[in-house]
Design a protein around this motif. Structure first.
Motif, PDB file in Angstrom:
ATOM      1  N   PRO A 136       0.925  -1.797  -0.150  1.00  0.00           N
ATOM      2  CA  PRO A 136       0.203  -0.294  -0.639  1.00  0.00           C
ATOM      3  C   PRO A 136       0.896   1.285  -0.034  1.00  0.00           C
ATOM      4  N   GLY A 137       0.589   2.613  -0.204  1.00  0.00           N
ATOM      5  CA  GLY A 137       0.764   3.809   0.239  1.00  0.00           C
ATOM      6  C   GLY A 137       1.398   4.209  -1.376  1.00  0.00           C
ATOM      7  N   ARG A 138       2.022   5.187  -1.730  1.00  0.00           N
ATOM      8  CA  ARG A 138       2.699   6.029  -2.797  1.00  0.00           C
ATOM      9  C   ARG A 138       3.741   6.291  -2.634  1.00  0.00           C
ATOM     10  N   GLN A 139       4.853   5.928  -1.301  1.00  0.00           N
ATOM     11  CA  GLN A 139       6.131   6.666  -1.289  1.00  0.00           C
ATOM     12  C   GLN A 139       6.457   5.425  -1.080  1.00  0.00           C
ATOM     13  N   LEU A 140       7.049   4.354  -2.086  1.00  0.00           N
ATOM     14  CA  LEU A 140       7.744   2.844  -1.900  1.00  0.00           C
ATOM     15  C   LEU A 140       9.080   2.727  -2.808  1.00  0.00           C
ATOM     16  N   THR A 141       9.536   1.899  -2.387  1.00  0.00           N
ATOM     17  CA  THR A 141      10.832   2.012  -2.535  1.00  0.00           C
ATOM     18  C   THR A 141      10.994   1.457  -4.331  1.00  0.00           C
ATOM     19  N   ARG A 142      11.705   0.965  -5.223  1.00  0.00           N
ATOM     20  CA  ARG A 142      12.529   0.565  -5.921  1.00  0.00           C
ATOM     21  C   ARG A 142      11.401  -0.259  -5.820  1.00  0.00           C
ATOM     22  N   GLU A 143      11.861  -0.954  -5.214  1.00  0.00           N
ATOM     23  CA  GLU A 143      11.809  -2.489  -5.424  1.00  0.00           C
ATOM     24  C   GLU A 143      10.677  -3.355  -5.120  1.00  0.00           C
ATOM     25  N   ASP A 214     -15.588 -37.052 -11.394  1.00  0.00           N
ATOM     26  CA  ASP A 214     -16.573 -38.023 -10.587  1.00  0.00           C
ATOM     27  C   ASP A 214     -15.174 -38.919  -9.484  1.00  0.00           C
ATOM     28  N   GLU A 215     -13.444 -37.966 -10.191  1.00  0.00           N
ATOM     29  CA  GLU A 215     -13.175 -38.879  -8.877  1.00  0.00           C
ATOM     30  C   GLU A 215     -12.385 -37.047  -8.404  1.00  0.00           C
ATOM     31  N   ALA A 216     -12.586 -36.138  -8.626  1.00  0.00           N
ATOM     32  CA  ALA A 216     -12.145 -34.954  -7.938  1.00  0.00           C
ATOM     33  C   ALA A 216     -12.914 -34.423  -7.237  1.00  0.00           C
ATOM     34  N   PRO A 217     -12.187 -34.162  -6.089  1.00  0.00           N
ATOM     35  CA  PRO A 217     -13.157 -33.908  -4.771  1.00  0.00           C
ATOM     36  C   PRO A 217     -13.562 -32.295  -5.004  1.00  0.00           C
ATOM     37  N   THR A 218     -15.043 -32.636  -4.035  1.00  0.00           N
ATOM     38  CA  THR A 218     -15.112 -30.988  -4.290  1.00  0.00           C
ATOM     39  C   THR A 218     -14.928 -29.617  -3.107  1.00  0.00           C
ATOM     40  N   LEU A 219     -15.641 -28.825  -3.387  1.00  0.00           N
ATOM     41  CA  LEU A 219     -15.419 -27.893  -2.199  1.00  0.00           C
ATOM     42  C   LEU A 219     -16.457 -27.935  -1.251  1.00  0.00           C
ATOM     43  N   ARG A 220     -16.721 -28.128  -0.056  1.00  0.00           N
ATOM     44  CA  ARG A 220     -17.862 -28.000   0.564  1.00  0.00           C
ATOM     45  C   ARG A 220     -18.906 -26.763   0.811  1.00  0.00           C
ATOM     46  N   ASP A 221     -19.272 -26.480   1.326  1.00  0.00           N
ATOM     47  CA  ASP A 221     -20.781 -24.868   1.192  1.00  0.00           C
ATOM     48  C   ASP A 221     -20.126 -24.449   2.441  1.00  0.00           C
ATOM     49  N   ALA A 222     -20.062 -23.160   2.196  1.00  0.00           N
ATOM     50  CA  ALA A 222     -20.064 -22.465   3.318  1.00  0.00           C
ATOM     51  C   ALA A 222     -20.583 -20.940   3.777  1.00  0.00           C
ATOM     52  N   PRO A 223     -20.717 -21.295   4.861  1.00  0.00           N
ATOM     53  CA  PRO A 223     -22.150 -19.721   5.173  1.00  0.00           C
ATOM     54  C   PRO A 223     -22.281 -18.141   4.440  1.00  0.00           C
ATOM     55  N   MET A 224     -23.001 -17.950   4.254  1.00  0.00           N
ATOM     56  CA  MET A 224     -22.339 -16.554   3.595  1.00  0.00           C
ATOM     57  C   MET A 224     -22.548 -15.749   5.387  1.00  0.00           C
ATOM     58  N   MET A 225     -22.068 -14.928   5.280  1.00  0.00           N
ATOM     59  CA  MET A 225     -22.180 -13.832   6.320  1.00  0.00           C
ATOM     60  C   MET A 225     -21.414 -12.453   6.057  1.00  0.00           C
ATOM     61  N   GLY A 226     -21.691 -11.258   6.889  1.00  0.00           N
ATOM     62  CA  GLY A 226     -20.537 -10.386   6.350  1.00  0.00           C
ATOM     63  C   GLY A 226     -19.239 -10.645   7.171  1.00  0.00           C
ATOM     64  N   SER A 227     -18.498  -9.365   6.547  1.00  0.00           N
ATOM     65  CA  SER A 227     -17.334  -9.889   6.808  1.00  0.00           C
ATOM     66  C   SER A 227     -16.676  -7.833   6.558  1.00  0.00           C
ATOM     67  N   ASN A 228     -15.100  -8.005   7.569  1.00  0.00           N
ATOM     68  CA  ASN A 228     -14.244  -6.227   7.119  1.00  0.00           C
ATOM     69  C   ASN A 228     -13.398  -6.848   6.817  1.00  0.00           C
ATOM     70  N   ASN A 229     -12.438  -5.580   5.389  1.00  0.00           N
ATOM     71  CA  ASN A 229     -11.509  -5.735   5.048  1.00  0.00           C
ATOM     72  C   ASN A 229     -10.157  -6.090   6.157  1.00  0.00           C
ATOM     73  N   ALA A 230      -8.984  -6.904   5.415  1.00  0.00           N
ATOM     74  CA  ALA A 230      -7.582  -6.507   6.277  1.00  0.00           C
ATOM     75  C   ALA A 230      -6.857  -6.363   5.200  1.00  0.00           C
ATOM     76  N   THR A 231      -5.765  -5.410   6.409  1.00  0.00           N
ATOM     77  CA  THR A 231      -4.416  -4.566   5.720  1.00  0.00           C
ATOM     78  C   THR A 231      -3.324  -5.817   5.501  1.00  0.00           C
ATOM     79  N   ARG A 232      -3.212  -6.451   6.908  1.00  0.00           N
ATOM     80  CA  ARG A 232      -2.352  -7.404   7.565  1.00  0.00           C
ATOM     81  C   ARG A 232      -2.735  -8.449   7.118  1.00  0.00           C
ATOM     82  N   ARG A 233      -1.548  -9.601   7.165  1.00  0.00           N
ATOM     83  CA  ARG A 233      -1.301 -10.996   7.777  1.00  0.00           C
ATOM     84  C   ARG A 233      -2.545 -10.590   8.513  1.00  0.00           C
TER      85      ARG A 233
END
Length: 239
Positions: A136-143, A214-233
């Motif tokens: 994030p930010g504007r004043q970033l190093t070259r890397e 037929d042989e591929a696993p599937t992802l189970r359903d998950a409930p929908m709910m509100g959330s907040n964004n995160a800016t760090r790990r």
């Protein structure tokens, strides 16, 4: 659309390395708002920041613009990060059940040691061990500027895939008036048909996921709910 397995993730990473010069990348992730007519008695659940009502199509796209994982049905008011957290794919990403390849050394950067395989997303997503976002930010190093450029270049494939999807299927250019349940089925169908049409144009040397589910696993359903964004790990919820 079978869930990619370890060898499929490796093939996706090889595609990103070859075409977009981003190593250890197993997909670009983003969300798309599918505009719908407000369901009866739904309140503000589907009302999004664009002042329309929508369902969220959350997608992971490979280097060839193919949809490899899709999650449809998130409420329009949720952010992309919230849609990921409340999806089955997001649960798999957090608990390590996606069978991503083991950490590897990147050629030319051996000093960094073993690095994980990652998804790339924009600022709306949280920073995780297997999910990168720009500095994030504007004043970033070259890397850091170079990193943001490379990440943005790899991430644009998912936005291009959404653009192709919208240009192929007229339903995405108008308000969909069917129920949310029918809309979810229609969106999933267009993603599968998109892959079918794209594979017609991909060279035979490009690895693709087997069509049989037929042989591929599937992802189970998950409930929908509100959330907040995160800016760090995000910390491990078990701690």
């Amino acid at each position: 659309m079978p869930v990619p397995q370890t060898e499929d993730w490796r093939a996706i990473a090889a595609g990103f390395q070859e075409r977009w010069n981003f190593p250890n990348c197993v997909g670009a992730i983003d969300g798309k708002h599918v505009v719908i007519q407000a369901p009866a008695n739904s309140g503000s659940l589907y009302f999004n920041y664009k002042s329309t009502h929508s369902l969220v199509l959350l997608a992971v796209v490979d280097a060839q613009y193919l949809f490899r994982v899709v999650d449809v049905g998130g409420f329009g008011r949720s952010s992309d990060g919230g849609s990921l957290r409340n999806s089955a794919f997001g649960e798999g990403l957090r608990d390590g059940s996606l069978q991503l390849p083991p950490d590897t050394v990147i050629p030319g950067a051996e000093r960094l040691g073993l690095l994980p395989h990652v998804l790339v997303g924009d600022e709306a997503f949280p920073l995780l061990d297997n999910l990168l976002r720009p500095f994030p930010g504007r004043q970033l190093t070259r890397e850091r500027r170079l990193f943001n450029y490379r990440l943005s270049r790899a991430r644009l494939v998912v936005e291009c895939a959404f653009g192709i999807l919208g240009s192929q299927w007229r339903m995405f250019r108008r308000v969909i008036t069917t129920s949310p349940e029918v809309t979810e089925l229609c969106v999933k169908a267009t993603c599968v048909l998109h892959n079918f049409l794209r594979r017609k144009t991909i060279p035979s040397r490009t690895p693709v996921v087997a069509e049989s589910s037929d042989e591929a696993p599937t992802l189970r359903d998950a409930p929908m709910m509100g959330s907040n964004n995160a800016t760090r790990r995000i910390a491990d919820p078990s701690n």
